[in-house]
Scaffold this motif. Sequence first.
Motif, PDB file in Angstrom:
ATOM      1  N   HIS A 128       0.864  -1.184   0.000  1.00 51.24           N
ATOM      2  CA  HIS A 128       0.000   0.000   0.000  1.00 51.24           C
ATOM      3  C   HIS A 128       0.903   1.238   0.000  1.00 51.24           C
ATOM      4  O   HIS A 128       1.829   1.340   0.810  1.00 51.24           O
ATOM      5  CB  HIS A 128      -0.899   0.020   1.237  1.00 51.24           C
ATOM      6  N   GLY A 193     -15.228   4.661   4.520  1.00 47.48           N
ATOM      7  CA  GLY A 193     -14.657   4.528   3.186  1.00 47.48           C
ATOM      8  C   GLY A 193     -15.525   3.673   2.281  1.00 47.48           C
ATOM      9  O   GLY A 193     -16.750   3.636   2.411  1.00 47.48           O
ATOM     10  N   ASP A 196     -12.950  -1.499  -0.296  1.00 51.43           N
ATOM     11  CA  ASP A 196     -11.506  -1.674  -0.358  1.00 51.43           C
ATOM     12  C   ASP A 196     -10.779  -0.795   0.646  1.00 51.43           C
ATOM     13  O   ASP A 196      -9.827  -1.225   1.309  1.00 51.43           O
ATOM     14  CB  ASP A 196     -10.983  -1.419  -1.774  1.00 51.43           C
ATOM     15  N   LYS A 197     -11.226   0.452   0.799  1.00 52.81           N
ATOM     16  CA  LYS A 197     -10.577   1.363   1.744  1.00 52.81           C
ATOM     17  C   LYS A 197     -10.776   0.888   3.176  1.00 52.81           C
ATOM     18  O   LYS A 197      -9.855   0.964   4.002  1.00 52.81           O
ATOM     19  CB  LYS A 197     -11.132   2.784   1.577  1.00 52.81           C
ATOM     20  N   CYS A 198     -11.956   0.387   3.465  1.00 50.66           N
ATOM     21  CA  CYS A 198     -12.263  -0.088   4.816  1.00 50.66           C
ATOM     22  C   CYS A 198     -11.357  -1.268   5.193  1.00 50.66           C
ATOM     23  O   CYS A 198     -10.833  -1.330   6.307  1.00 50.66           O
ATOM     24  CB  CYS A 198     -13.735  -0.496   4.889  1.00 50.66           C
ATOM     25  N   GLN A 200      -8.440  -1.861   3.889  1.00 53.63           N
ATOM     26  CA  GLN A 200      -7.072  -1.346   3.989  1.00 53.63           C
ATOM     27  C   GLN A 200      -6.804  -0.731   5.358  1.00 53.63           C
ATOM     28  O   GLN A 200      -5.762  -0.990   5.971  1.00 53.63           O
ATOM     29  CB  GLN A 200      -6.819  -0.312   2.900  1.00 53.63           C
ATOM     30  N   PHE A 254     -12.474   6.349   8.277  1.00 52.34           N
ATOM     31  CA  PHE A 254     -12.330   7.151   7.053  1.00 52.34           C
ATOM     32  C   PHE A 254     -13.730   7.609   6.654  1.00 52.34           C
ATOM     33  O   PHE A 254     -14.695   6.848   6.795  1.00 52.34           O
ATOM     34  CB  PHE A 254     -11.699   6.308   5.935  1.00 52.34           C
TER      35      PHE A 254
END
Length: 279
Positions: A128, A193, A196-198, A200, A254
């Motif tokens: 990442h 988010g 995918d963001k969650c 991450q 996020f």
Amino acid sequence: MRIIKSHEITEKVKKICIEANINLGKDVVDAINRGLEKEESPLGKNILNVLLDNTKIAKEKNIPLCQDTGMAVFFVKLGQEVIVEGDTIEEAINQGVKQGYKEGYLRKSVVEPLSRINTKDNTPAIIHYEMVKGDQLIIEFAPKGFGSENMSKLKMLKPSDGVEGIKKFIIDTVSEAGPNPCPPIVVGVGIGGTVDKCAQISKKALFRDVGTYNNDDNIESLEKELLIQVNDLGIGPQGLGGNTTALAVHIETFPTHIAGLPVVVNINCHASRHKKAVI
């Protein structure tokens, strides 16, 4: 501008791959010792002492803490004033993983998902990236074992589920995992988010030193409350009963869409291994 040679990155990555798998961080050892002081089950105390003995043996004999030396996961911060000369950052990191897992005699656990054919060098790594100001390259590494990774879950909650829905999902996930992720665990949680963001940020939460808290006072309070609730489940060390089911609950958030409330629980075993290199 500052030039960093790709072979410097490879060398740093090689070293932290080996170090992370052999030397458990002080933050984790201290957390296990804190659990030992509070543990009420005699069997639980015995298991925690065995875990501490294991860390000492691994360090003294220069061998991995666990046979599962994980899938290589990296969070990389690249200063905008840095130029990497030679291979790309990704190539340099993967080369470091190859060398580290070979020279450290670490188990190569990465396979193609359908054929199950082993890549034989523990690559490709999961990387990442984040672009930041400055002229440094910061590389954080964790070897993520899959006994715990397999117990992780995603849920797309409704906004109306609110904090109580989030807490219930986290507790239910840990309860269903039971002994499988080798407790005492570290519970990484991502809230917000996109899907995918969650996921991450739930992984990023596991890179924090064990027992540190979110900078937001409300999130910190939630982390402390959930740790108590998780330990009240009675799963205990290695799932054999006791009040040390988790060493910490780490939450990262996020901003998200008005219509959603994604939550991911990413669990780590008691060997919460992570190392950092700065170039």
